[in-house]
Design an enzyme around this catalytic site. Structure first.
Site, short mmCIF file in Angstrom:
data_model
loop_
_atom_site.label_atom_id
_atom_site.label_comp_id
_atom_site.label_asym_id
_atom_site.label_seq_id
_atom_site.Cartn_x
_atom_site.Cartn_y
_atom_site.Cartn_z
N HIS A 40 26.19 87.81 11.52
CA HIS A 40 27.58 87.13 11.51
C HIS A 40 27.89 88.58 11.23
CE1 HIS A 40 25.01 83.78 9.72
NE2 HIS A 40 25.27 83.92 9.81
N ASP A 58 16.87 81.55 12.04
CA ASP A 58 17.01 82.05 10.45
C ASP A 58 17.32 80.42 9.78
OD1 ASP A 58 18.97 82.55 11.61
OD2 ASP A 58 18.57 84.24 10.79
N TYR A 69 31.96 81.40 19.72
CA TYR A 69 30.98 82.79 19.87
C TYR A 69 30.06 81.86 20.65
CZ TYR A 69 28.57 81.29 15.96
OH TYR A 69 27.53 81.21 14.18
N1 MGD Z 1 15.50 85.81 1.65
C1 MGD Z 1 15.71 84.85 1.82
N2 MGD Z 1 16.20 85.59 3.11
C2 MGD Z 1 16.99 85.58 4.62
C3 MGD Z 1 17.74 83.39 4.54
C4 MGD Z 1 17.04 83.31 2.78
O1 MGD Z 1 17.76 82.26 2.89
N3 MGD Z 1 16.26 83.53 1.69
N4 MGD Z 1 18.48 83.48 5.06
C5 MGD Z 1 18.30 83.71 6.46
C6 MGD Z 1 19.77 83.02 7.41
S1 MGD Z 1 19.97 82.01 6.75
C7 MGD Z 1 20.32 84.55 8.03
S2 MGD Z 1 21.54 83.71 8.87
C8 MGD Z 1 19.69 85.31 7.64
C9 MGD Z 1 21.37 86.89 7.62
O2 MGD Z 1 21.35 88.71 7.80
P1 MGD Z 1 21.63 89.06 8.67
O3 MGD Z 1 21.89 89.14 9.89
O4 MGD Z 1 20.63 90.18 8.77
O5 MGD Z 1 23.05 89.10 8.40
P2 MGD Z 1 24.82 90.04 7.96
O6 MGD Z 1 25.05 90.24 6.38
O7 MGD Z 1 25.02 88.33 9.13
O8 MGD Z 1 24.52 91.52 8.61
C10 MGD Z 1 25.88 91.84 10.00
C11 MGD Z 1 26.14 93.25 9.20
O9 MGD Z 1 26.46 93.54 10.85
C12 MGD Z 1 27.99 94.40 10.70
N5 MGD Z 1 29.26 94.18 10.80
C13 MGD Z 1 29.26 92.70 10.30
N6 MGD Z 1 30.82 92.66 11.48
C14 MGD Z 1 30.42 93.43 12.36
C15 MGD Z 1 30.76 94.51 13.62
O10 MGD Z 1 32.20 93.84 13.84
N7 MGD Z 1 31.02 95.23 14.13
C16 MGD Z 1 29.95 95.48 14.44
N8 MGD Z 1 29.31 96.98 14.58
N9 MGD Z 1 28.92 95.30 12.55
C17 MGD Z 1 29.68 94.37 12.65
C18 MGD Z 1 27.18 93.84 8.85
O11 MGD Z 1 28.18 95.23 7.91
C19 MGD Z 1 26.23 93.77 8.40
O12 MGD Z 1 25.44 95.09 8.60
O13 MGD Z 1 19.61 85.87 6.40
C20 MGD Z 1 18.61 85.53 6.64
N10 MGD Z 1 17.48 85.79 4.83
N1 MGD Z 2 28.71 82.44 0.14
C1 MGD Z 2 27.87 81.96 1.01
N2 MGD Z 2 27.53 81.32 1.90
C2 MGD Z 2 27.10 80.51 3.16
C3 MGD Z 2 26.05 81.49 3.31
C4 MGD Z 2 26.03 83.15 2.67
O1 MGD Z 2 25.62 84.27 2.43
N3 MGD Z 2 27.12 83.14 1.21
N4 MGD Z 2 25.37 81.87 4.16
C5 MGD Z 2 25.51 80.61 6.21
C6 MGD Z 2 24.62 80.66 6.04
S1 MGD Z 2 23.91 81.63 7.39
C7 MGD Z 2 23.51 79.73 6.19
S2 MGD Z 2 22.44 79.31 7.60
C8 MGD Z 2 23.54 77.90 5.64
C9 MGD Z 2 22.65 78.27 4.41
O2 MGD Z 2 22.54 77.13 3.53
P1 MGD Z 2 21.48 76.05 3.67
O3 MGD Z 2 20.23 76.77 3.73
O4 MGD Z 2 21.26 74.95 2.86
O5 MGD Z 2 21.77 76.85 1.95
P2 MGD Z 2 20.18 77.75 1.13
O6 MGD Z 2 20.91 78.91 -0.54
O7 MGD Z 2 19.08 78.89 1.42
O8 MGD Z 2 19.99 76.38 -0.19
C10 MGD Z 2 20.53 75.47 -0.69
C11 MGD Z 2 19.60 75.28 -1.70
O9 MGD Z 2 18.45 74.76 -1.30
C12 MGD Z 2 17.43 75.46 -2.44
N5 MGD Z 2 15.96 75.70 -2.61
C13 MGD Z 2 15.46 76.86 -2.07
N6 MGD Z 2 14.66 76.43 -1.48
C14 MGD Z 2 14.08 75.18 -2.08
C15 MGD Z 2 12.81 74.89 -1.84
O10 MGD Z 2 11.98 75.05 -1.77
N7 MGD Z 2 13.28 73.17 -3.12
C16 MGD Z 2 14.13 72.82 -2.72
N8 MGD Z 2 14.23 71.68 -3.11
N9 MGD Z 2 15.46 73.45 -2.94
C17 MGD Z 2 14.99 74.43 -2.58
C18 MGD Z 2 18.51 77.10 -3.70
O11 MGD Z 2 18.17 76.53 -4.52
C19 MGD Z 2 19.33 76.26 -2.45
O12 MGD Z 2 20.08 76.34 -4.62
O13 MGD Z 2 25.02 78.50 4.38
C20 MGD Z 2 25.26 79.06 5.18
N10 MGD Z 2 27.05 80.28 3.71
MO MO Z 3 21.87 81.43 8.32
#
Ligand code: MGD
Ligand code: MGD
Ligand code: MO
Length: 838
Positions: A134, A164, A394
């Site tokens: 993002h 992811d 995007y």
């Molecule tokens: N344990 C655990 N890990 C997870 C998840 C989870 O549920 N549990 N969820 C996963 C999911 S769904 C996702 S989407 C990923 C996200 O994981 P990432 O993709 O690693 O997270 P972001 O915060 O989107 O990273 C954004 C980076 O881009 C930089 N950035 C932002 N804007 C700009 C810009 O305009 N220019 C430049 N050059 N840099 C910029 C920010 O400063 C930051 O370093 O994490 C995953 N990891």
């Molecule tokens: N504030 C905020 N909003 C976001 C993001 C963020 O980083 N911050 N990330 C964005 C992105 S990239 C994505 S992909 C979406 C993700 O959205 P989701 O994938 O829906 O979000 P999560 O927080 O991973 O999970 C939602 C809920 O699932 C529960 N959960 C986790 N594991 C289990 C399990 O094994 N069983 C059950 N029953 N429940 C479980 C967690 O406790 C949590 O309350 O959110 C988006 N919105």
């Molecule tokens: Mo995500």
């Protein structure tokens, strides 16, 4: 000087920016003219529902000005002190050595010379690089924009993102009901209206929409959930954590053991089958393979009937509770809310998550998916929305836009070699690596069966890594691997280009300061993703395209990403290829011109006023998702990526059979013998769960959902105000710690009290957090949000160092969902926890 007001857009809402004497004095939700709004109205149960004339942005955006001026901004080009491109490079000191400020000239010289040297010596494929998920909002500057153009010119080796957000749905649910073009997520059209009119119960299964907010659409849908609550619609929450939506909706809470949701779902199916409370006609006409599935559920295949008593053993949820949930679900019109976009949810990011996601679809199929009130809906999308007006988002930049005249000079990359993000460290350290799947496989069901191997014959291993963003220590899995990768001498040169210092930034040789979206020109529609989440802006009460105006000059010595790439390209004689002769503002105009917006407003007016709201038309006709399938009609929703839409197969789903598949035809054709993703879903105990060997030593399960008060690594660490929100970080002895939530029983036996500093550990790593003792987590679970932007090792540069920043992903496994489903599994993670006395 008088105050000027500019418009801009963040990744969680449009804003007005007030500037005086070149300084931003205030950022607030965009103030639009009353006359521009034409609110929609939904009539249900004798009441009329209409949204207010305003934009409800996410909470953290209210602190945007603090982030803009943050001390954590990368202010100048920096070089690692012991990196000398003409002498000793000392890769082993990445993450350890300090940096010195250098001039832009020196930085650009080093980067351009290195790119040329690596390409000339080994070929373009020796250059790799990647973005994060993002970036700052705006399609001109987005990660698919300048970065892709620039790197393609070098014929680089791209790194595929693993899907992811969608893992279990993508690798599993697509084989059940298609929707591969949405990575396994179902359509969400008009489900707000449908639910207000028809739903009697909503089961939130792994979903906390009040925290995840439709990903980009801020708090707009929070109001809808209040409407649903006022209507008296019953809610149930299945989540090991008593999440915020559960609190707000006062729902019933079921807290299963992590990794056992599939067993729970099977027991529900068992009750419906044995009590005859499923939709037999639908199963007969709209699905295939039910009899085989039924055999497994009844225990005729493996001798184990999947009864509520059996599921109680696995999940810890009482059999009588499972039974009464199943009965109520079948007797009411029940919406299943299986993650923030209908699908998603933390349950999809774990071992064998394909089975859970498939079960979500199959449960609703048993109740007549598509029937009024019987849907899969995240409660975060599906407001009335004008889908006729197209504006690029995007994910369109490489798809739809690439085929328009906007991209006539888009450089094409002929390098076929690819890397997989999750195995990138292994690929550098221990090649070869191989996997199935082409990243975001939205083109066909078969795309995810494509086999890849790195290094690929005829191409070089990678020698240079251009990291655009720097979040992975906080967001990927088993992340100490990234430290080892960065310190490998195989990587001769590493660049990091970001706006703020992030968890990975100081692993680079050269650091380049990019500016924010407030310091450059851009354009973007709020909440719109395009591509695999087309029409996502139906999560907003109003569609709004924002002319993201440059509000101030880039601060310190930062430059826009576009300008940085232009300067490097210029040094290598490729400026024209990169820019296509256009400035950023000219790109904005180009995107405006190819869109449908000129039918609504002129360029002059849009550019000056700064936004355009796209209201629904007077004759708006709602087309609820999958109603067509339920009724046996041709698809009538605006899901233009559905490949069967408007063909002779328009009545079919995207599966091979065109029906919902209890036994998958696509898996039968490609992986007929896969025991880890069988043709029909099975309950397979997690390889890192309560049945595994590791459980004896590490009996606690780490749950790491998405942070409520930051957007992954955005805002955390870069917005000091967040440190005063105890859900986000808690200050103790002058340090802002990352909270780890623990049940009182688990805390008591370990002598842990509220506010103690604790060590979370397993054989992979140790992370220090601050304990929050609370009954909101189930016993046996430690809840700590993912995505810390702060990596703060006690011993910098050591891959075995304890971190005190909160990168809990150092603890999570790098093993994949299953052998042929290479998705990430952070929620299959066993740990132990102790009071830290260090
Ligand atoms: N344990 C655990 N890990 C997870 C998840 C989870 O549920 N549990 N969820 C996963 C999911 S769904 C996702 S989407 C990923 C996200 O994981 P990432 O993709 O690693 O997270 P972001 O915060 O989107 O990273 C954004 C980076 O881009 C930089 N950035 C932002 N804007 C700009 C810009 O305009 N220019 C430049 N050059 N840099 C910029 C920010 O400063 C930051 O370093 O994490 C995953 N990891
Ligand atoms: N504030 C905020 N909003 C976001 C993001 C963020 O980083 N911050 N990330 C964005 C992105 S990239 C994505 S992909 C979406 C993700 O959205 P989701 O994938 O829906 O979000 P999560 O927080 O991973 O999970 C939602 C809920 O699932 C529960 N959960 C986790 N594991 C289990 C399990 O094994 N069983 C059950 N029953 N429940 C479980 C967690 O406790 C949590 O309350 O959110 C988006 N919105
Ligand atoms: Mo995500």
């Amino acid at each position: 000087m008088t105050e000027q007001v500019f418009t801009n857009c963040t990744n969680a809402g449009p804003v007005s920016v007030y500037v005086k004497d070149g300084k931003v004095t205030r950022i607030r939700p965009l103030v639009a003219d009353e006359k521009d709004f034409k609110p929609w109205t939904i009539e249900a149960g004798g009441r009329k529902y209409s949204p207010p004339k305003k934009f409800a942005i996410a909470p953290y955006v209210h602190a945007e000005r603090r982030r803009l001026y943050s001390d954590e901004r990368i202010k100048y080009p920096m070089k690692r002190v012991d990196f000398d491109p003409d002498g000793e490079r000392n890769p082993q000191n990445r993450g350890k050595s300090p940096y010195v400020r250098i001039s832009w000239d020196e930085a650009l010289d080093i980067v351009s010379k290195e790119m040329k040297r690596v390409k000339d010596t080994y070929g373009g494929s020796a250059i790799s690089g990647m973005t994060s998920s993002h970036h700052n909002w705006g399609i001109v500057g987005y990660k698919m924009g300048p970065f892709a153009r620039f790197m393609n010119m070098f014929e680089f080796t791209p790194v595929f993102d693993n899907p992811d957000s969608w893992e279990g749905w993508h690798w599993g649910a697509t084989h059940t009901y298609g929707f591969f073009w949405r990575l396994g997520m179902p359509e969400q059209y008009d489900l707000l209206e449908d639910s207000l009119k028809n739903a009697e119960m909503i089961v939130f299964w792994s979903n906390d929409p009040d925290s995840t907010r439709g990903t980009y659409t801020g708090q707009d849908s929070a109001l809808w959930r209040q409407w649903l609550r006022e209507k008296g619609i019953k809610t149930v929450f299945i989540d090991p954590f008593h999440n915020y939506t559960a609190g707000l909706m006062e729902g019933k809470w079921l807290a299963p053991r992590i990794g056992t949701d599939t067993a729970l779902a099977m027991a529900i199916a068992h009750v419906w089958i044995t009590e005859n409370t499923y939709d037999k006609e639908y199963v007969q006409n709209r699905t295939i393979g039910f009899d085989e599935f039924k055999k497994y559920i009844l225990g005729q295949e493996d001798g184990q009937p999947k009864t509520p008593e059996w599921a109680e053993q696995e999940s810890g949820i009482k059999a009588r509770v499972i039974r009464s949930l199943a009965r109520e679900w079948a007797s009411k019109r029940t919406v299943l809310s299986g993650g923030s976009r209908g699908g998603e949810g933390g349950a999809c990011r774990q071992a064998y998550a394909t089975e859970w996601a498939r079960m979500m679809v199959l449960l609703q199929a048993m109740q007549g998916l598509g029937k009024p009130g019987v849907t899969i809906w995240g409660t975060t999308m599906g407001a009335p929305s004008d889908t006729e007006c197209w504006f690029p988002a995007y994910a369109d930049l490489q798809g739809r836009v690439a085929t328009t005249k906007a991209a006539k000079h888009l450089p094409v990359n002929t390098t076929k070699q690819r890397l997989w993000r999750l195995t990138l460290p292994d690929a550098v350290l221990n090649p070869p690596v191989s996997w199935y799947g082409e990243g975001f496989c939205g083109q066909s069901l078969e795309q995810q069966f494509k086999h890849f191997e790195y290094p690929m014959k005829g191409y070089s291993e990678i020698k240079m890594f251009y990291r655009y963003g720097g979040s992975f220590m906080g967001t990927m899995s088993d992340t100490t691997k990234w430290v080892r990768m960065y310190q490998s001498p195989k990587l001769e040169f590493v660049v990091n280009q970001d706006v703020w210092y992030n968890s990975e930034t100081k692993m680079a040789d050269i650091i380049l300061p990019a500016c924010t979206n407030f310091e450059r020109d851009d354009v973007g529609e709020w909440g719109a993703c395009g591509g695999y989440t087309v029409h996502a802006s139906s999560g907003c009460n109003y569609r709004i395209v924002v002319r993201q105006q440059k509000c101030l000059e880039p601060m310190w010595e930062s430059k826009s990403d576009y300008e940085i790439f232009t300067l490097i390209a210029d040094r290598l004689g490729m400026k024209e290829t990169f820019t296509d002769g256009k400035t950023e503002l000219e790109w904005v105009k180009t995107f405006f011109d190819i869109s449908d917006l000129p039918k609504y407003t002129s360029w002059e007016e849009f550019n000056k006023k700064g936004y355009c709201i796209i209201n629904i038309k007077d004759d708006y006709k709602s087309t609820p998702s999958l109603r067509w399938f339920y009724e046996g009609r041709e698809c009538d929703t605006p899901d233009m990526n559905n490949p069967k839409r408007k063909t002779e197969k328009a009545k079919e789903l995207g599966t091979y059979s065109g029906k919902i598949e209890f036994v998958s035809e696509s898996l039968k054709a490609h992986f007929p013998d896969d025991q880890e993703r069988p043709l029909s879903p099975h309950y397979i105990p997690s390889w890192e769960g309560h049945h595994s060997e590791m459980y004896k030593e590490y009996p606690l399960q780490l749950l790491s959902p998405h942070p409520r008060f930051s957007f992954h690594c955005h805002y955390d660490k870069h917005t000091d105000w967040l440190n005063d929100i105890p859900v986000h970080r808690i200050k103790k002895d002058g340090y802002a710690w990352w909270p780890a939530r623990i049940h009182p029983d688990d805390a008591a036996v370990r002598g842990i009290r509220n506010n103690d500093i604790v060590r979370l550990y397993n054989h992979r790593a140790s992370v220090l957090c601050i304990a929050v003792v609370t009954e909101r987590v189930r016993p046996g679970v430690i809840h700590s949000y993912a995505s810390s932007a702060k990596y703060d090792p006690l011993n910098p540069g050591r891959d075995d160092s304890i971190d005190k920043g909160g990168c809990v992903n150092m603890l999570t496994p790098s093993r994949m969902v299953s052998q042929n489903a290479p998705g990430m599994t952070p929620n299959s993670c066993l740990i132990e926890i102790e009071k830290w006395e260090g």
